[in-house]
Design an enzyme around this catalytic site. Structure first.
Site, PDB file in Angstrom:
ATOM      1  N   GLU A 104       0.831  -1.216   0.000  1.00 21.74           N
ATOM      2  CA  GLU A 104       0.000   0.000   0.000  1.00 21.74           C
ATOM      3  C   GLU A 104       0.860   1.260   0.000  1.00 21.74           C
ATOM      4  OE1 GLU A 104      -2.992   0.801  -0.381  1.00 21.74           O
ATOM      5  OE2 GLU A 104      -4.307  -0.870   0.153  1.00 21.74           O
ATOM      6  N   ARG A 119      -7.077  -0.116  12.941  1.00 17.62           N
ATOM      7  CA  ARG A 119      -5.807   0.482  12.536  1.00 17.62           C
ATOM      8  C   ARG A 119      -6.085   1.559  11.494  1.00 17.62           C
ATOM      9  NH1 ARG A 119      -4.952  -1.047   7.345  1.00 17.62           N
ATOM     10  NH2 ARG A 119      -5.572  -3.135   6.648  1.00 17.62           N
ATOM     11  N   ASN A 136      -5.680   3.051   7.751  1.00 16.98           N
ATOM     12  CA  ASN A 136      -5.604   2.489   6.412  1.00 16.98           C
ATOM     13  C   ASN A 136      -5.098   3.582   5.463  1.00 16.98           C
ATOM     14  OD1 ASN A 136      -6.001   0.135   4.764  1.00 16.98           O
ATOM     15  ND2 ASN A 136      -7.732   1.171   3.809  1.00 16.98           N
ATOM     16  N   ASP A 193     -10.579  -6.785  10.795  1.00 20.09           N
ATOM     17  CA  ASP A 193     -11.315  -7.946  10.284  1.00 20.09           C
ATOM     18  C   ASP A 193     -12.410  -7.466   9.342  1.00 20.09           C
ATOM     19  OD1 ASP A 193     -12.686 -10.262   9.773  1.00 20.09           O
ATOM     20  OD2 ASP A 193     -12.847 -10.884  11.877  1.00 20.09           O
ATOM     21  N   ASN A 221     -10.683   4.340   1.654  1.00 21.59           N
ATOM     22  CA  ASN A 221      -9.646   4.175   0.648  1.00 21.59           C
ATOM     23  C   ASN A 221      -9.746   5.322  -0.366  1.00 21.59           C
ATOM     24  OD1 ASN A 221      -7.610   2.119   0.501  1.00 21.59           O
ATOM     25  ND2 ASN A 221      -9.229   0.582   0.587  1.00 21.59           N
ATOM     26  N   ASP A 223     -10.117   0.788  -4.675  1.00 15.10           N
ATOM     27  CA  ASP A 223      -9.097   0.741  -3.630  1.00 15.10           C
ATOM     28  C   ASP A 223      -8.304   2.048  -3.643  1.00 15.10           C
ATOM     29  OD1 ASP A 223      -7.252  -0.191  -1.672  1.00 15.10           O
ATOM     30  OD2 ASP A 223      -7.515  -2.238  -2.372  1.00 15.10           O
TER      31      ASP A 223
END
Length: 315
Positions: free
Chosen positions: A19, A107, A109, A127, A158, A212
């Site tokens: 990423e 977390r 991203n 998850d 994203n 994404d």
């Protein structure tokens, strides 16, 4: 509609979740993160060599810092780290801001700087199967060591990107239940998005993949990885699909422009069992130029404190 272009692989690594590729112009180098492997990668274009550093937490995104170093959005907050040298450990200078997550197991991203040098990053529940809309988009206020919430109710934030004039912000939610890209009016003075509206929807039946990571080119067109679709798409500012480029992996994750003329599109990807190229990072010749990546600008007192501290925890 889907075509191919000249493509090269960078290095031999296969990231679990590659990423946040960022081109560092003065170094002629590409940086990116492998989230699940807690690794920061660097590729030197002049030597074709790669280096890796182990991180203490998963880093979903990061920003280059104008005063030197990196600001990494990790699990527990955003940390300012000394500029890493090949073969030497990364040193954490200080925590720029802690994050108070909406629930456990979260977390940071996707994230990036706006055109004015402010760092924005989103959070998610690790998850994906839980599909919890606990994610938020934050803007770092380093001077006050705080995070300002800009949006909430996100599952997998994203696709953060900004138009060339900085007055339009793009953001996607790549969760399978959402598959949507929004655009916002963006206040360049205050760093606040408003006027949220649908820019592009990518339903499963359309075969475009899930939206994404993204980038904007010099013409103002929005490039986004079609995760699960094996393609990278270019949308016009009006939300019209102008081009789709096939890549040799099913899960391209994020793209960024770089190279000496900013005419190379770098694409990271996600590793899958049985796919020997998945997780690789690629350089594509797409015939379009991008924009320089803005750097995070820290208040004088923050950057000066980091220089005085000097040490920090070894990574």
């Amino acid at each position: 509609m889907t075509g191919t272009v000249s493509l090269e692989r960078i290095g031999e690594m296969r990231c679990g979740v590659g990423e946040c590729p960022i081109w560092h112009a003065s170094e002629a180098a590409l940086y990116w993160t492998d989230i699940v492997e807690r690794t920061l990668w660097r590729w030197d274009a002049s030597t074709d060599r790669t280096h890796a550093w182990t991180l203490p937490e998963m880093a979903g995104s990061f920003a280059l810092v104008a005063e030197g170093g990196l600001a990494l959005a990790m699990e527990t907050g955003i940390y300012l780290m000394q500029h890493p040298e090949p073969g030497a450990p990364i040193v954490s200078e200080e925590c720029l801001a802690m994050v108070s997550h909406a629930s456990e197991g979260m977390r940071f991203n996707d994230g990036r700087c706006d055109r004015q040098g402010r760092f924005l990053a989103g959070t998610m529940v690790c998850d994906n199967a839980l599909a919890r809309a606990h994610g938020r988009l934050y803007r770092l206020d380093a001077g006050r060591r705080k995070l300002q919430t800009l949006c909430d109710g996100l599952i997998v934030p994203n696709g953060l990107a900004f138009s060339p004039d900085g007055r339009t912000m793009y953001m996607s939610d790549s969760h399978p239940s959402r598959r949507i890209i929004w655009s916002f009016d963006y206040d360049v003075d205050d760093g606040v998005p408003h006027g949220q509206r649908v820019f592009v929807e990518m339903p499963e039946q359309a075969g475009l993949g899930r939206p994404d990571g993204a980038a904007v080119d010099a013409d103002g067109c929005y490039w986004i990885c079609g995760n699960d679709g094996g393609v990278v798409h270019r949308f016009t500012p009006a939300g019209e699909l102008a081009r789709s480029i096939a890549v040799p992996v099913a899960k391209p994750a994020m793209c960024a422009f770089g190279g000496a003329r900013l005419d190379t599109l770098f694409v990271t990807s996600i590793r899958l069992d049985g796919d020997p190229l998945s997780g690789a990072t690629f350089a594509l010749d797409v015939g379009v130029k991008g924009l320089p990546e803005p750097m995070l600008r820290l208040p004088d007192e923050v950057s000066e404190a980091g220089r005085r501290q000097g040490g920090g925890r070894k990574m």
